[in-house]
Scaffold this motif. Structure first.
Motif, PDB file in Angstrom:
ATOM      1  N   ASP A 157       0.865  -0.982  -0.273  1.00  0.00           N
ATOM      2  CA  ASP A 157       0.036   0.188  -0.198  1.00  0.00           C
ATOM      3  C   ASP A 157       0.863   1.295   0.134  1.00  0.00           C
ATOM      4  O   ASP A 157       1.544   1.620   1.048  1.00  0.00           O
ATOM      5  N   LEU A 158       0.931   1.862  -0.896  1.00  0.00           N
ATOM      6  CA  LEU A 158       1.928   2.919  -1.162  1.00  0.00           C
ATOM      7  C   LEU A 158       1.654   4.204  -0.277  1.00  0.00           C
ATOM      8  O   LEU A 158       2.531   4.687   0.274  1.00  0.00           O
ATOM      9  N   ILE A 192       7.114   2.604 -10.178  1.00  0.00           N
ATOM     10  CA  ILE A 192       6.066   3.712  -9.454  1.00  0.00           C
ATOM     11  C   ILE A 192       6.081   4.928 -10.355  1.00  0.00           C
ATOM     12  O   ILE A 192       4.847   5.104 -10.754  1.00  0.00           O
ATOM     13  N   GLY A 193       7.143   5.270 -11.061  1.00  0.00           N
ATOM     14  CA  GLY A 193       6.959   6.779 -11.902  1.00  0.00           C
ATOM     15  C   GLY A 193       6.316   6.283 -13.220  1.00  0.00           C
ATOM     16  O   GLY A 193       5.712   7.046 -13.747  1.00  0.00           O
ATOM     17  N   ARG A 194       6.905   5.146 -13.672  1.00  0.00           N
ATOM     18  CA  ARG A 194       6.334   4.774 -14.885  1.00  0.00           C
ATOM     19  C   ARG A 194       5.099   4.156 -15.120  1.00  0.00           C
ATOM     20  O   ARG A 194       4.071   4.318 -15.946  1.00  0.00           O
ATOM     21  N   THR A 246      -1.664   4.353  -6.027  1.00  0.00           N
ATOM     22  CA  THR A 246      -2.173   3.576  -4.876  1.00  0.00           C
ATOM     23  C   THR A 246      -1.709   2.322  -4.387  1.00  0.00           C
ATOM     24  O   THR A 246      -1.351   2.369  -3.058  1.00  0.00           O
ATOM     25  N   SER A 247      -1.480   1.302  -5.043  1.00  0.00           N
ATOM     26  CA  SER A 247      -0.866   0.198  -4.695  1.00  0.00           C
ATOM     27  C   SER A 247       0.076  -0.527  -5.561  1.00  0.00           C
ATOM     28  O   SER A 247       0.146  -0.389  -6.979  1.00  0.00           O
ATOM     29  N   HIS A 258      -3.115   2.998 -10.348  1.00  0.00           N
ATOM     30  CA  HIS A 258      -3.422   4.205  -9.922  1.00  0.00           C
ATOM     31  C   HIS A 258      -4.627   4.629  -9.798  1.00  0.00           C
ATOM     32  O   HIS A 258      -5.644   3.848 -10.089  1.00  0.00           O
ATOM     33  N   ALA A 259      -4.776   5.765  -9.067  1.00  0.00           N
ATOM     34  CA  ALA A 259      -6.239   6.276  -8.795  1.00  0.00           C
ATOM     35  C   ALA A 259      -6.543   7.030 -10.108  1.00  0.00           C
ATOM     36  O   ALA A 259      -5.960   7.067 -11.126  1.00  0.00           O
ATOM     37  N   PRO A 260      -7.984   7.291 -10.213  1.00  0.00           N
ATOM     38  CA  PRO A 260      -8.468   8.062 -11.422  1.00  0.00           C
ATOM     39  C   PRO A 260      -7.517   9.494 -11.857  1.00  0.00           C
ATOM     40  O   PRO A 260      -7.300   9.715 -12.820  1.00  0.00           O
TER      41      PRO A 260
END
Length: 787
Positions: A266-267, A318-320, A355-356, A348-350
């Protein structure tokens, strides 16, 4: 038609003028009545003042409403003004015509063009029309942009493209675009493609078609910028490939039982939740795994050398976003480090915030061990290949040394064969020369001068035989000096026929077949005579019981196939053929027939240089020699010599020389030779004949004399000279200051690179040692006299 006198308000008109305006026909028309018909503006028929009046009024168009129908019509009027003697307007006259249809057509065309331009510029895609023209690079090697819409700039970023040529715009890319659009222009077939436009750093999708007629040399190009789409598709393909690769890895891992645990990161809270299998494998408290681990707690189990790479891989993932896979080493319960692979995918969130990060761990220890073993095997193979190459090089060097030793052995064997045949002949010849000279000296000392000519003749005969044998050796090595001349072989054969008959003897039936119109060849006639005589002697020896000896000449043309078979360039040749009906040769003997020193005659009866001399002479003359023989049926030897385009020289009539020609003009001859005896003999003969002779022992000394002032009518020089400058080099240097210098090369062993492989320039001549002194004097007189 109409006219108006002075400032009057009345127009004189024709009936057609009235009908154009819808008025009753009359001769006189009040201007006011006509003005009522005008729609907008002043009537163009009002009288003009002298200051404003022009000799010829420009054409004017005006709109009227016809008096009879009320229809709007456009009328074009043009008139001319006449003036009186004082320059005042006197009369206006002119014509009118109905231009309504032309006006409507022009308006429609203008409207159509405006609509076309609006539509043209409204197209979102880029569009242009290019026109090919011939340039410095060849026909249709460039084109100019003759029209372009606003979309051109939007999709390329290039402004004001109309009027620019391709090679001005993109000189480095021009050939590629010319190839594409030039094919459309030539074939008329439209094309569609995608291509990188390097100048603007964009990828464009293009459709191109030829505009008819083709003579206009124009191509329409419709394109759009697809850079973003291309990048998205590339990224999608890469992501899809990675997803498929990860899926395949997971599937393989499942099948092989290599999955050792799952995890969920969980990021926002930086907490790892792991399953019990994962915790047990790494010696963690299972409950701690359920509660969650921080990233640092997980990294604490990673090998120190892999920590930095793992952090960078996590940050990149995470960045990509998307799929993630990374291999690193971790410590297990036994304290040892093992290779694992983490596979996951960042969610990713909208709004795009990560996010995870869920995933699985795979055991890749065994696979890494296999890869390491494979790498070691590959390294060992590379090392083996490198050592193998080294061994091959060493073996090749050994073979080359062995080959060199074999060649040296063959040379020594050839020398042995040479001494077996030539030494006997040379000893006999030297005995004759030395003995004759000794007897000549003894008789002179005794005062007995009656029989001196007999000893001189014996010595000269032996010397000539030695010279002939030396020429054989030079011909074998292909280094003898040739004096090629345009030669008629038929004439040469006819001139030797009596000599051949006397040499061969009556046992052989000699038959000579000439060819009408035989081509000339460029060859040394003396060497060709020697070759022909040798072939006839060989034929006689092959027919001990007698037989038929045939000499035949013919013209022949060798095509590509024949030329390859004869090892010659294709072209025209003259063939000289000598055939006998003798014993013939076996295949083993035939294979060695041209080898030097090979002979089937008993020791001391032949040197084995006859055929090899002929072969060397013919090859040096640009031709080829071939032998065909059948045991018991005879042998045929054919010499192929290339055709000479000129005419053969006329046969020379050489008178007997009783006394050398004497000079009457005090000519000066420079003699350059490193052999003192030769210099002495040549200068003595020249001085006796009245020439002023000067000596030099090497090329440098001779060049100094030639570069100094003073008269020199002829240079007589050897080719091989000491001191680093040979005879040809000396002559080339001397001709810089004496361009018309006449030269006679005298040589017994000319270097091929100096004379044999180079054409003698005008004024250069060659004479082979040994030679008679009276012959030398005659040759010098002919050269100086220009004969």
């Amino acid at each position: 038609m109409f006219s108006s006198d002075g400032p009057g308000e009345i127009l004189r008109v024709t009936p057609e003028f009235c009908r154009l305006h819808g008025l009753p026909v009359r001769d006189l028309l009040p201007l006011a009545e006509l003005a009522d018909l005008f729609v907008g503006g002043d009537p163009p028929f009002l009288p003009e003042t002298p200051a404003r009046a022009a000799e010829t009024a420009p054409e004017q168009e005006y709109c009227i409403r016809r008096a009879d129908t009320g229809e709007l019509r456009w009328i074009a009027r043009q008139g001319r003004l006449r003036r009186d003697a004082q320059g005042h307007p006197r009369q206006l006259f002119g014509v009118v015509r109905d231009v309504t249809d032309q006006k409507r057509a022009a308006n429609a065309l203008t409207l159509s063009e405006e609509r076309y331009r609006a539509l043209f510029d409204a197209i979102d895609d880029g569009f242009c029309i290019i026109e090919f023209f011939d340039g410095p690079h060849g026909p249709a090697s460039d084109y100019v942009h003759v029209e372009a819409n606003a979309g051109y700039e939007r999709h390329t970023g290039i402004r004001n493209i109309v009027g620019q040529t391709l090679r001005e715009l993109v000189p480095d890319e021009a050939d590629g675009w010319i190839e594409l659009y030039g094919g459309v222009l030539r074939t008329g077939s439209p094309i569609r493609f995608e291509r990188e436009f390097l100048k603007v750093g964009r990828r464009i999708e293009v459709s191109a078609a030829r505009l008819e007629p083709a003579s206009r040399r124009q191509v329409s190009v419709l394109f759009r910028d697809v850079t973003a789409r291309h990048r998205a598709e590339t990224a999608l393909r890469a992501s899809g490939a990675l997803v498929r690769e990860n899926a395949e890895r997971v599937q393989l891992a499942l099948e092989a039982g290599a999955i050792i645990g799952t995890w969920f990161w969980d990021l926002p809270t930086d907490r790892f939740t792991v399953d019990e299998a994962f915790a047990r494998t790494f010696g963690l408290d299972p409950s701690l795994g359920r509660v969650g681990l921080s990233l640092e707690q997980v990294i604490a189990t990673v090998h120190p050398d892999d920590v930095e790479g793992l952090r960078a891989a996590i940050a990149d993932g995470i960045g990509r976003g998307g799929a993630y896979a990374h291999q690193y080493r971790v410590r297990r319960l036994d304290g040892r480090y093992y290779w694992i692979e983490a596979n996951g995918r960042v969610e990713h969130a909208p709004d795009g915030t990560p996010t995870s990060f869920p995933g699985v761990l795979l055991d890749v220890e065994e696979r890494r061990a296999m890869e390491a073993e494979r790498d070691r095997a590959a390294a060992a193979l590379r090392a083996l290949n490198e050592t193998l190459e080294q061994r091959i090089l060493e073996r090749t060097a050994d073979l080359m040394r062995a080959e060199e030793q074999l060649r040296q052995s063959q040379k020594m064997e050839a020398v042995g064969q040479l001494t077996g045949g030539l030494a006997h002949d040379f000893n006999n010849l030297l005995t004759g020369i030395v003995g004759s000279l000794e007897l000549l000296g003894m008789r002179v000392a005794q005062g007995r001068l009656r029989d001196l000519d007999r000893y001189v003749g014996a010595a000269q005969t032996a010397a000539r035989r030695a010279a002939a044998l030396t020429h054989r050796l030079l011909a074998f090595s292909r280094r003898q000096t040739l004096d090629p001349r345009p030669t008629d072989i038929d004439r040469l054969v006819r001139g030797m026929e009596d000599l051949i008959r006397r040499t061969v003897g009556p046992a052989a039936d000699i038959h000579v077949a000439a060819t009408s119109g035989l081509w000339a060849v460029l060859v040394d006639p003396n060497q060709l005579e020697n070759a022909l005589l040798n072939l006839c002697i060989n034929a006689r020896d092959a027919m001990p019981e007698g037989g038929r000896l045939s000499i035949e000449t013919r013209n022949c043309f060798l095509d590509e196939a024949d030329a390859r078979e004869h090892d010659l360039p294709p072209g025209e040749y003259v063939a000289l053929q000598v055939a006998d009906t003798g014993t013939g040769m076996s295949p083993d003997v035939l294979a060695k027939a041209f080898d030097p020193f090979f002979t089937t005659k008993p020791l001391g009866e032949g040197t084995g240089l006859g055929l090899s001399m002929i072969y060397g002479f013919v090859r040096q003359s640009g031709g080829q020699a071939r032998i065909h023989s059948v045991p018991g049926a005879g042998t045929t030897v054919c010499l192929y010599l290339p055709r000479h385009p000129g005419e053969a020289e006329a046969a020379e009539i050489v008178p007997a020389i009783v006394e050398g020609p004497r000079t009457r003009y005090g000519e000066r001859v420079l003699v350059v030779d490193d052999e003192p005896t030769i210099r002495m003999l040549v200068c003595e003969v020249l001085n006796d004949l009245g020439y002023a002779a000067t000596e030099a022992a090497d090329g440098a000394s001779g060049l100094r004399i030639l570069q100094a002032a003073g008269r020199i009518d002829l240079l007589v020089t050897d080719v091989g000279l000491p001191g680093g400058m040979n005879g040809r080099q000396m002559v080339d240097a001397a001709r810089i200051v004496r361009p018309d210098l006449k030269v006679l090369f005298i040589t017994g062993y000319a270097e091929t690179m100096v004379i044999g492989d180079r054409q003698l320039e005008p004024g250069m001549h060659v004479m082979t040692k040994p030679f008679a002194m009276d012959a030398l004097a005659g040759r010098i007189r002919d050269i100086i006299a220009g004969r």
